[in-house]
Write an enzyme that holds these catalytic residues in place. Structure first.
Site, mmCIF file in Angstrom:
data_model
loop_
_atom_site.group_PDB
_atom_site.id
_atom_site.type_symbol
_atom_site.label_atom_id
_atom_site.label_comp_id
_atom_site.label_asym_id
_atom_site.label_seq_id
_atom_site.Cartn_x
_atom_site.Cartn_y
_atom_site.Cartn_z
ATOM 1 N N SER A 185 -4.819 3.594 -0.330
ATOM 2 C CA SER A 185 -4.090 2.715 0.574
ATOM 3 C C SER A 185 -4.953 2.363 1.795
ATOM 4 O O SER A 185 -6.065 1.877 1.639
ATOM 5 C CB SER A 185 -2.782 3.415 0.957
ATOM 6 O OG SER A 185 -1.848 2.529 1.454
ATOM 7 N N ASP A 195 1.869 -3.545 -7.214
ATOM 8 C CA ASP A 195 1.822 -2.665 -6.037
ATOM 9 C C ASP A 195 2.547 -3.362 -4.889
ATOM 10 O O ASP A 195 2.199 -4.488 -4.521
ATOM 11 C CB ASP A 195 0.361 -2.395 -5.666
ATOM 12 C CG ASP A 195 0.207 -1.317 -4.613
ATOM 13 O OD1 ASP A 195 0.984 -1.305 -3.638
ATOM 14 O OD2 ASP A 195 -0.711 -0.489 -4.738
ATOM 15 N N HIS A 213 2.681 2.184 -5.931
ATOM 16 C CA HIS A 213 1.552 2.052 -5.015
ATOM 17 C C HIS A 213 0.432 2.999 -5.422
ATOM 18 O O HIS A 213 0.649 4.209 -5.534
ATOM 19 C CB HIS A 213 2.034 2.361 -3.600
ATOM 20 C CG HIS A 213 0.994 2.192 -2.539
ATOM 21 N ND1 HIS A 213 0.062 1.177 -2.556
ATOM 22 C CD2 HIS A 213 0.740 2.910 -1.417
ATOM 23 C CE1 HIS A 213 -0.714 1.286 -1.489
ATOM 24 N NE2 HIS A 213 -0.329 2.337 -0.791
#
Length: 529
Positions: free
Chosen positions: A244, A471, A499
């Site tokens: 991320s 995502d 994600h």
């Protein structure tokens, strides 16, 4: 306590591994844990050392930093877990003033499970920004598969201003409760003014309640800290897994220290070229895509409380949020579920497909007038213990401090309505919330000491970028863009929900990641899984 509630409580306490962020503090955070999109991968070869020790491993980029680069780490058993080792690393508050104030970063190391197969240290970051990397490193099989746990000392650090590394503090817990519960889509001039005042109070609180580090929590400075950590670990090059926002941190490292790049895995990638507005639009589209995928899955079953079609289900959710805005719902404690908390309660399970049943439970309860489950999910996003009322870390505050120091761009409230059309086209359900997120850095009182660089990582070894097609927090297009922007970028695609891609049930992705990190085998650019 029912089994379903017990499961939610476990998530509230465990989800501290990963969080996320945009103007509305929607982050790049919670890692995917799918289990339904597996594919076969090739057999794995033997481990290969991540770097060859050399005399220049501790050579600093600036002679004035020699004392930092020459330090050794004094590992000792962690107080709360004898299987883990804890330590600190000293870095300068301001790299332009290496003889000035310093800060100690908290470190945690999970030693390789198979010392005879150890190939080196793997530095990890879970995202946010604001999430403590020490919790990520301590997560074991929740975050990493056995091939990585066998081959690496998994090393996490709490980036400056987060976790145990001089955490930025902006609000009291009660004030933070109110800040997160506020309406993210103001309905009138009074609510607009309240939003501006809340942001002014937040950033004023950061300065009042924190020390000078509050102006030095940029991604650039955290990347410089990682190079000091690399040297202290005795690694000539850095082996790194960033999820991320951790992909932005890793890409920044590659730009600043391309010759120190070893094996960098960037999972759930951030497009580092985007403006704040472009990022917010991308996330609005991403969460709408994820919500549609969830609703489609729900209505295909027998017991979906949302209706019989995707459009009916989306309308049910939109109407529910509107009703909660008009009249907050009671919960099992003394708080009410406001529309702000309901928003976080809805988007949190979209990060992880395995959590979709929790969203169904929360929506069904809310439609019956009970906001308890959605509130528990909102608390999980903010790393708040619903039962004690304590925040488990400062991620909900650090996310603003870091993002807004990296890019302080903010719209004036009167300019937000002009954004509605574009944002509602991107996300009919959440668009206006993301549009109002564009005011999120209004009121910041400090400036970055070093601007963020343009990133291409020229001169770096191959860097593997993983993107997931649906995502919500870091849309797939961002992974495509980052892989293209990096001179040595290699793209791996996971077709799935949730994600991030690694350890999410897709053997093809997992094997490619592990072959790269453990053996140094670079996957084919464009690999689709």
């Amino acid at each position: 306590m029912s089994p379903s509630t017990t499961r939610i409580v476990a998530i509230v306490l465990a989800v501290v591994l990963v969080l996320g962020a945009a103007g509305v503090a929607i982050g790049y955070g919670l890692s995917a844990r799918d289990g339904d999109d597996s594919a076969d991968g090739p057999e794995r070869a033997g481990p290969a050392p991540t770097s060859t020790p050399s005399a220049d491993a501790t050579e600093p980029p600036d002679p004035a930093l020699a004392a930092y680069y020459g330090q050794s780490i004094d590992w000792a058993a962690c107080e709360d877990d004898d299987d883990m080792e804890c330590a600190t690393l000293t870095v300068p508050v301001d790299y332009a003033e290496p003889d000035g104030e310093t800060i100690d970063l908290r470190l945690l190391r999970d030693p390789a499970d198979e010392p005879g197969q150890r190939v080196g240290s793997l530095v990890v970051n879970p995202g946010g920004p604001g999430s403590p990397g020490t919790s990520y490193a301590a997560a074991g099989t929740q975050a990493f598969r056995q091939p990585l746990l066998d081959a690496f000392d998994i090393v996490g650090f709490d980036p400056r201003g987060t976790g145990g590394s001089d955490p930025v503090d902006c609000l009291s817990d009660d004030e933070l409760d109110a800040f997160l519960a506020a309406d993210p889509d103001p309905d009138d001039a009074a609510e607009e003014q309240a939003l501006v005042e809340d942001l002014d109070g937040f950033f004023a609180g950061c300065v009042e309640r924190s020390d000078a580090l509050v102006g030095h929590v940029t991604t650039v400075e955290a990347a410089r800290d990682m190079d000091v950590l690399r040297a202290a670990l005795g690694e000539t090059t850095l082996t790194y897994l960033g999820a991320s926002y951790g992909t932005k941190l890793g890409a920044t490292y590659a730009e600043l220290f391309p010759q120190r790049v070893g094996r960098l895995l960037l999972d759930g990638a951030v497009d580092v070229s985007l403006s704040t507005r472009e990022s917010s639009l991308g996330q609005a589209r991403g969460f709408e895509t994820a919500l549609r995928a969830y609703v489609e899955d729900c209505v295909s079953g027998d017991d979906c409380p949302l209706g019989g079609s995707v459009e009916e289900g989306l309308t049910t959710i939109t109407d529910l949020l509107g009703d909660i805005d008009a009249q907050p719902l009671p919960t099992s404690d003394d708080r009410e579920l406001t529309v702000g908390s309901a928003f976080y309660g809805v988007v949190t399970p979209l990060y992880v497909r395995d959590y979709w049943p929790l969203l169904t439970q929360g929506l069904e309860q809310a439609l019956d007038g009970d906001g308890t489950t959605l509130m528990l999910l909102a608390d999980a996003y903010a790393s708040r213990d619903s039962f004690s009322g304590d925040y488990l870390n400062n991620s909900a505050e650090a996310i603003y401090a870091i993002n807004c120091l990296d890019d302080p761009t903010a719209l004036a409230p009167e300019d937000v309505p002009a954004q509605y059309a574009d944002f509602e086209e991107a996300s009919p359900t959440f668009g206006r919330v993301f549009a109002w997120g564009l005011v999120g850095c209004a009121g910041i009182e400090v400036e970055a000491s070093e601007p963020a660089p343009q990133i291409d990582g020229a001169g770096a070894a191959p860097i593997v970028v993983v993107g997931t097609t649906r995502d919500p927090a870091t849309p797939y297009e961002w992974a495509q863009a980052l892989a293209e922007q990096l001179d040595s970028g290699v793209l791996v695609t996971r077709d799935g929900d949730g994600h991030t891609g690694y350890n999410s049930g897709n053997e093809c992705v997992d094997t490619a990641v592990e072959d790269y990190l453990v053996e140094g085998t670079v996957p084919d650019d464009g690999l689709e899984c």
